[in-house]
Design an enzyme around this catalytic site. Structure first.
Site, short mmCIF file in Angstrom:
data_model
loop_
_atom_site.label_atom_id
_atom_site.label_comp_id
_atom_site.label_asym_id
_atom_site.label_seq_id
_atom_site.Cartn_x
_atom_site.Cartn_y
_atom_site.Cartn_z
N ASN A 4 -7.17 9.63 -0.67
CA ASN A 4 -5.96 9.00 -0.11
C ASN A 4 -4.83 8.84 -1.14
O ASN A 4 -4.03 7.92 -1.07
CB ASN A 4 -6.31 7.67 0.55
CG ASN A 4 -7.04 6.73 -0.38
OD1 ASN A 4 -7.11 6.98 -1.58
ND2 ASN A 4 -7.59 5.66 0.16
N ARG B 211 1.97 -1.57 -1.07
CA ARG B 211 0.88 -1.28 -0.12
C ARG B 211 1.45 -0.71 1.18
O ARG B 211 0.88 0.16 1.80
CB ARG B 211 0.07 -2.56 0.21
CG ARG B 211 -0.77 -3.10 -0.91
CD ARG B 211 -2.04 -2.34 -1.17
NE ARG B 211 -3.03 -2.44 -0.13
CZ ARG B 211 -4.29 -2.03 -0.27
NH1 ARG B 211 -4.71 -1.51 -1.42
NH2 ARG B 211 -5.16 -2.12 0.70
N THR C 91 -5.65 2.35 4.00
CA THR C 91 -6.67 3.02 3.18
C THR C 91 -7.12 4.34 3.80
O THR C 91 -7.24 5.35 3.11
CB THR C 91 -7.91 2.10 3.04
OG1 THR C 91 -7.50 0.87 2.47
CG2 THR C 91 -8.98 2.74 2.17
N LYS D 168 -4.17 9.06 -7.89
CA LYS D 168 -5.55 9.55 -8.00
C LYS D 168 -5.57 11.08 -8.23
O LYS D 168 -4.53 11.75 -8.05
CB LYS D 168 -6.30 9.20 -6.73
CG LYS D 168 -6.46 7.70 -6.49
CD LYS D 168 -7.27 7.50 -5.22
CE LYS D 168 -7.55 6.06 -4.93
NZ LYS D 168 -8.43 5.90 -3.76
N HIS E 91 -3.98 4.58 -5.60
CA HIS E 91 -4.51 3.23 -5.53
C HIS E 91 -3.35 2.27 -5.74
O HIS E 91 -2.48 2.53 -6.58
CB HIS E 91 -5.56 3.00 -6.63
CG HIS E 91 -5.80 1.54 -6.88
ND1 HIS E 91 -6.69 0.81 -6.13
CD2 HIS E 91 -5.23 0.68 -7.75
CE1 HIS E 91 -6.66 -0.46 -6.53
NE2 HIS E 91 -5.80 -0.57 -7.52
N ARG F 62 0.32 7.94 2.36
CA ARG F 62 -0.97 8.43 2.87
C ARG F 62 -0.81 9.10 4.24
O ARG F 62 -1.46 10.10 4.54
CB ARG F 62 -1.98 7.28 2.93
CG ARG F 62 -2.45 6.85 1.55
CD ARG F 62 -3.14 5.50 1.58
NE ARG F 62 -3.83 5.19 0.32
CZ ARG F 62 -4.35 4.02 0.03
NH1 ARG F 62 -4.25 3.01 0.89
NH2 ARG F 62 -4.97 3.82 -1.11
P1 ADP Z 1 -7.64 0.69 -1.08
O1 ADP Z 1 -7.63 1.85 -2.05
O2 ADP Z 1 -6.71 0.94 0.08
O3 ADP Z 1 -7.38 -0.65 -1.74
P2 ADP Z 1 -10.47 -0.06 -0.96
O4 ADP Z 1 -10.22 -0.92 -2.16
O5 ADP Z 1 -11.10 -0.68 0.23
O6 ADP Z 1 -9.11 0.64 -0.46
O7 ADP Z 1 -11.38 1.18 -1.38
C1 ADP Z 1 -11.18 1.84 -2.59
C2 ADP Z 1 -11.20 3.34 -2.36
O8 ADP Z 1 -12.52 3.74 -2.00
C3 ADP Z 1 -10.34 3.85 -1.20
O9 ADP Z 1 -9.00 4.03 -1.59
C4 ADP Z 1 -11.03 5.12 -0.81
O10 ADP Z 1 -10.67 6.18 -1.68
C5 ADP Z 1 -12.49 4.79 -1.06
N1 ADP Z 1 -13.20 4.30 0.14
C6 ADP Z 1 -13.15 3.06 0.66
N2 ADP Z 1 -13.97 2.93 1.71
C7 ADP Z 1 -14.58 4.14 1.83
C8 ADP Z 1 -15.58 4.64 2.72
N3 ADP Z 1 -16.09 3.89 3.67
N4 ADP Z 1 -15.98 5.92 2.57
C9 ADP Z 1 -15.47 6.69 1.59
N5 ADP Z 1 -14.53 6.26 0.73
C10 ADP Z 1 -14.09 5.00 0.83
#
Ligand code: ADP
Length: 193
Positions: free
Chosen positions: A159, A122, A128, A13, A162, A139
């Site tokens: 973070n 992962r 996340t 990202k 992705h 992370r």
């Molecule tokens: P991941 O990237 O670990 O698969 P998700 O698919 O749940 O996580 O969410 C996508 C992205 O959205 C996260 O990596 C994060 O950057 C952002 N995100 C998720 N939930 C939140 C939240 N509650 N507030 C702010 N950003 C969020």
């Protein structure tokens, strides 16, 4: 499919690129015997990002719930913080912030192959929410963020990367981001022979 052929999709990202972590991320996958089989830096369009993240209500609600879970744990009032206690509304806001954020700098896309590629990547990435991510994960070692701050600043949680969550999601994302001719097949020393 042979177990060594499982593939997953990774996007570095904007924060990962701007922190200079591209090499570190690739190194962490490679040293765990994972093979990079496609790799490119590019500037995404808003439409590409919009189509990358799921649009279904369940996913959007789950994102909103992550905010509310953190608020509840630390004693914050959702309405005071972001003006709503509806997880669909909160999740939709985050989704919009994500589209803006992900088009704010070039990204690096890659396909990573190896045994249990989806789960392994992962695990190497970590949870996340950076404040929850274990030390030793990407992370956990290179970021510290929380919905408490991100939502206040109207941006997604930063973070670094992705990574696909399931093999089905990986297949969909690899197709979305790469053509078949861009994915390479080669033998890694010590892994494939
Ligand atoms: P991941 O990237 O670990 O698969 P998700 O698919 O749940 O996580 O969410 C996508 C992205 O959205 C996260 O990596 C994060 O950057 C952002 N995100 C998720 N939930 C939140 C939240 N509650 N507030 C702010 N950003 C969020």
């Amino acid at each position: 499919m042979h177990p060594k052929e499982e593939k997953t999709f990774v996007l570095v990202k904007p924060d990962g690129v701007r922190k200079g972590l591209i090499g570190e991320i690739i190194t962490r996958f490679e040293r765990r015997d994972m093979k990079i089989v496609a790799l490119e830096m590019f500037m995404p369009t808003k439409d590409q990002i919009n189509d990358h993240y799921p649009k279904d209500e369940a996913w959007i609600r789950r994102v909103g719930q992550k905010t509310f879970g953190t608020y509840e744990k630390y004693g914050y009032d959702p309405v005071q913080e972001i003006g709503t206690d509806d997880d669909l509304k909160a999740g939709s806001m985050v989704r919009e912030w994500l589209v803006d954020f992900m088009t704010s700098a070039p990204l690096v896309r890659m396909v990573v192959q190896g045994i249990h590629a989806v789960d392994m990547v992962r695990k190497i990435a970590g949870e996340t929410m950076p404040y929850k991510a274990d030390m030793g994960t990407i992370r956990g070692d290179f970021s510290n963020d929380s919905p408490l701050l991100a939502n206040k600043e109207q941006r997604p949680v930063l973070n670094i990367l992705h990574a696909s969550e399931t093999p089905e999601e990986a297949a969909h994302e690899i197709k979305h981001w790469f053509g078949e001719s861009e994915i390479y097949d080669y033998k890694r020393f010590g892994v494939d022979n």
